[in-house]
Write a protein that holds these residues in place. Sequence first.
Motif, short mmCIF file in Angstrom:
data_model
loop_
_atom_site.label_atom_id
_atom_site.label_comp_id
_atom_site.label_asym_id
_atom_site.label_seq_id
_atom_site.Cartn_x
_atom_site.Cartn_y
_atom_site.Cartn_z
N ASP A 125 0.84 -1.21 0.00
CA ASP A 125 0.00 0.00 0.00
C ASP A 125 0.87 1.25 0.00
OD1 ASP A 125 -2.30 -1.46 -0.02
OD2 ASP A 125 -2.82 -1.15 2.09
N LEU A 126 1.97 1.21 0.76
CA LEU A 126 2.89 2.34 0.78
C LEU A 126 3.47 2.57 -0.61
CD1 LEU A 126 4.63 4.50 2.21
CD2 LEU A 126 6.25 2.66 2.76
N LEU A 137 10.42 7.05 7.66
CA LEU A 137 10.51 5.69 7.13
C LEU A 137 11.91 5.11 7.30
CD1 LEU A 137 8.46 6.10 3.83
CD2 LEU A 137 7.78 4.79 5.85
N LEU A 138 12.91 5.97 7.30
CA LEU A 138 14.29 5.51 7.40
C LEU A 138 14.77 5.35 8.84
CD1 LEU A 138 15.89 7.57 4.49
CD2 LEU A 138 15.44 5.11 4.54
N VAL A 139 13.93 5.64 9.80
CA VAL A 139 14.29 5.42 11.21
C VAL A 139 14.63 3.95 11.45
CG1 VAL A 139 13.39 5.37 13.56
CG2 VAL A 139 13.05 7.40 12.13
N ASN A 140 13.88 3.08 10.77
CA ASN A 140 14.13 1.64 10.86
C ASN A 140 14.09 1.09 9.44
OD1 ASN A 140 14.40 -1.03 11.51
ND2 ASN A 140 12.43 -1.21 12.57
N ALA A 141 15.26 0.90 8.84
CA ALA A 141 15.32 0.51 7.43
C ALA A 141 16.51 -0.40 7.15
CB ALA A 141 15.41 1.76 6.54
N ASP A 186 3.45 26.49 -2.45
CA ASP A 186 2.82 25.30 -1.91
C ASP A 186 3.72 24.07 -2.10
OD1 ASP A 186 0.54 26.70 -1.11
OD2 ASP A 186 -0.40 26.45 -3.08
N VAL A 187 4.42 24.04 -3.25
CA VAL A 187 5.32 22.93 -3.53
C VAL A 187 6.44 22.87 -2.48
CG1 VAL A 187 7.02 22.01 -5.15
CG2 VAL A 187 4.84 22.89 -6.00
N ASP A 188 6.96 24.02 -2.09
CA ASP A 188 8.02 24.05 -1.08
C ASP A 188 7.55 23.43 0.22
OD1 ASP A 188 9.77 25.27 -2.81
OD2 ASP A 188 9.35 27.31 -2.09
N ASP A 189 6.32 23.74 0.62
CA ASP A 189 5.77 23.18 1.85
C ASP A 189 5.56 21.67 1.72
OD1 ASP A 189 4.47 23.39 4.52
OD2 ASP A 189 2.68 22.81 3.39
N LEU A 190 5.04 21.25 0.56
CA LEU A 190 4.80 19.83 0.33
C LEU A 190 6.12 19.05 0.27
CD1 LEU A 190 2.00 20.15 -2.37
CD2 LEU A 190 1.72 19.27 -0.05
N THR A 191 7.14 19.66 -0.31
CA THR A 191 8.45 19.02 -0.38
C THR A 191 9.00 18.75 1.01
OG1 THR A 191 8.96 20.10 -2.50
CG2 THR A 191 10.83 19.26 -1.21
N ALA A 192 8.83 19.71 1.90
CA ALA A 192 9.29 19.53 3.29
C ALA A 192 8.53 18.38 3.95
CB ALA A 192 9.09 20.82 4.07
N GLN A 193 7.24 18.26 3.67
CA GLN A 193 6.45 17.18 4.24
C GLN A 193 6.90 15.82 3.72
OE1 GLN A 193 2.10 17.77 4.32
NE2 GLN A 193 2.45 19.93 3.86
N VAL A 194 7.19 15.76 2.43
CA VAL A 194 7.64 14.50 1.84
C VAL A 194 8.97 14.08 2.44
CG1 VAL A 194 8.46 13.40 -0.29
CG2 VAL A 194 6.39 14.81 -0.33
N ARG A 195 9.88 15.03 2.61
CA ARG A 195 11.18 14.72 3.19
C ARG A 195 11.05 14.27 4.65
NH1 ARG A 195 14.28 19.53 -0.02
NH2 ARG A 195 15.03 18.21 -1.75
N ASP A 196 10.07 14.84 5.34
CA ASP A 196 9.83 14.44 6.72
C ASP A 196 9.32 13.00 6.77
OD1 ASP A 196 9.49 15.02 9.61
OD2 ASP A 196 7.36 14.77 9.15
N ILE A 197 8.46 12.64 5.83
CA ILE A 197 7.95 11.27 5.76
C ILE A 197 9.09 10.30 5.45
CG2 ILE A 197 6.49 9.70 4.43
CD1 ILE A 197 4.52 12.04 4.08
N SER A 198 9.98 10.68 4.52
CA SER A 198 11.11 9.83 4.18
C SER A 198 11.99 9.58 5.39
CB SER A 198 11.94 10.46 3.05
OG SER A 198 11.19 10.54 1.86
N ALA A 199 12.21 10.65 6.16
CA ALA A 199 13.04 10.51 7.36
C ALA A 199 12.41 9.56 8.36
CB ALA A 199 13.26 11.88 7.99
#
Length: 239
Positions: free
Chosen positions: A27-28, A63-67, A48-61
């Motif tokens: 699903d991810l 996900l990588l806490v345990n990878a 708006d893209v700048d704000d969304l980009t920051a959110q995406v990078r936060d999500i990536s971080a």
Amino acid sequence: MSDGFLPVAGEVRDPETLREKERAYEDLADAVRELLDATIRTKVDPADVDDLTAQVRDISAKLLVNAHEGPLGLRVSSDGRWRDPGNPAVGRRNAFAPPLKMHRDRAAKRVSCTFNLGAAYEGPPKHVHGGMLAMIMDQVLGSVPPLIGKPGMTAYLTLTYRRPSPLQHNLTAEGWVDRTDGWKTTVKGHVLDADGQVTVEAEGLFIVPKMARELLSAPMSDAGEFELFSQPVGDSPRR
């Protein structure tokens, strides 16, 4: 490389838990696949893209806490088979993968799949990139040798592009056995557009490597009839 390369791994200790894990990660990947397409096609305001980009990078971080430290390689799936979830053609955890879903006709020694690709796979304007089609044909043709018990590695792959393959339209890739010679299998195939016209013709040679020959009692059984590993199910196959 052809699929069906390794035999059934054995009994999975907790298939229900593993199946739920697979569902969540698939699903991810589906969500990220949608994001990939949206990233290319969006027209929203740059602020708006700048704000969304920051959110995406936060999500990536997060996900990588345990990878895993690197590629996943082969993993035991809930059905007890070794599979490669990161495969860019069929990997269920790879957001770049369409992913392709193969339909196998063992009696006809033939494999086919229908796919519909979007903006992330563009080469010529509004058409599929030739390299993407090469990867798809490698996967489709490579799925044929296991049907005759000869899963192998790609020795060569030759493509002839007859006409452009349109994006956002159903395309069908097919592959079939042309001839065999010992551990070698020559497979032919093509890509058809929605009107049944051939857009790509392909031929590949697949050879069963020595390490795989040791797993097969003879190069004639179906991929689903390989002998089982005797080792307990784990995260990677025995070498």
